[in-house]
Design an enzyme around this catalytic site. Structure first.
Site: not given
Length: 339
Positions: A83, A172, A78, A16, A101
């Site tokens: 998660h 996202r 990830l 990432a 988070k």
């Protein structure tokens, strides 16, 4: 992990952007962490990532990294919907976990993760790096000193214009991967309010909107009601200009933290304090909050201590997110269950 050198050996699941930009430099700076391996389902990608970031070993699958007996702990950056499963698999393999988070996509998922941590006797910590920056510590000190009286109101904002950054395929934007501004940005505001008030909110109201062509919410405005007539207001957005700040208001003054959620490693950050005596700006020396976060968790692993960011911190945040999503969907005020 050896008694001789007192370091924790780490692996990273995935390649990432946040790992390359933020965590890997912090791992390399740390005196108690040793970054040894990265895993990717694309072995060529893993080789390229390792070469670019000074990582000595690669694995062609996440499972292979978890089977590596030299690895003590894993960092998980990830997509949010992955998660829970990979953190649980890592802990089942005896690895400590630092998870980006939001820890999970719901409080139920987060509970399952911490239950596995307890069952396996390994540590699980959510990556709220801002908590370790001296700016946050200074705000807490000022509140403890009563400089603004009892804090009654917190206003927080976290936004950046993702829609202008030519990233239409960014995860996202996708609800199915746990995307959305609330989990990516708003969770900082939620954690700030709970951390500085030292309490859980009891009610939540939210409105959200999407951006055309995307499934995840792009913007949320929220009101959280806390016990003792305290309130937190915040907004998170992928549609507004970049803002990172919070303000704590008391009966005798207010404190504003500027750039608290990504203050940067090379520049000082500021705190504005306004009281009856006047206004002053305090400079807080630059620190790499990611390195402080890693050092803290490594110390907890080595000394068998519980991390400062606790089970209740993470599950409390997820309960708030669950309530805000329900409120935004129903249009009603939602009571937040007690943990």
């Amino acid at each position: 992990m050896t008694t001789e050198d007192q370091t924790v050996t780490w692996g990273i699941l995935g390649t990432a952007r946040i790992a390359a930009q933020r965590l890997i430099p912090a791992f390399h700076e740390s005196q108690v962490a040793r970054l040894a391996a990265v895993a990717s389902r694309d072995k060529d990608r893993a080789h390229q990532f390792a070469d670019q970031n000074g990582i000595p070993k690669i694995h062609g699958s996440y499972e292979a990294l978890l089977d590596d007996e030299a690895i003590d702990a894993v960092y998980i950056p990830l997509p949010n919907h992955l998660h829970k499963d990979w953190a649980i698999q890592a802990m089942a393999a005896g690895k400590h976990v630092l998870c980006e988070k939001p820890l999970a996509t719901s409080a139920a998922e987060g509970t399952a993760m911490f239950d596995e941590s307890d069952r396996r006797g390994v540590l699980l910590m959510e990556g709220f790096m801002y908590r370790f920056h001296p700016q946050t510590q200074r705000v807490r000190d000022l509140l403890a000193q009563g400089r603004i009286g009892a804090p009654r109101l917190i206003r927080a904002a976290h936004s950046f214009p993702l829609h202008l950054r030519d990233r239409d395929n960014d995860i996202r934007w996708r609800e199915e991967t746990g995307g959305g501004s609330l989990g990516d940005l708003g969770i900082y505001c939620i954690d700030t309010a709970r951390h500085l008030f030292g309490a859980d909110p009891i009610r939540a109201v939210a409105t959200s909107r999407r951006h055309p062509g995307h499934t995840a919410e792009a913007e949320t405005q929220a009101i959280l009601t806390f016990p003792d007539d305290r309130t937190a207001l915040f907004d998170s957005s992928f549609l507004l200009a970049s803002r990172k700040r919070y303000e704590v208001v008391g009966e005798r003054g207010r404190i504003t933290a500027l750039e608290p959620y990504n203050p940067g490693r090379g520049t000082a950050v500021q705190i504005e304090v306004i009281t009856e005596e006047g206004r002053r700006m305090e400079d807080v020396a630059a620190q790499n909050e990611y390195r402080l976060e890693i050092d803290h968790l490594c110390t907890c692993i080595l000394k068998k201590r519980q991390p400062a960011i606790t089970r209740e911190d993470s599950l409390g945040n997820l309960r708030v997110i669950d309530a805000l999503k329900e409120s935004a969907h129903s249009g009603r005020c939602v009571e937040i269950p007690v943990g």
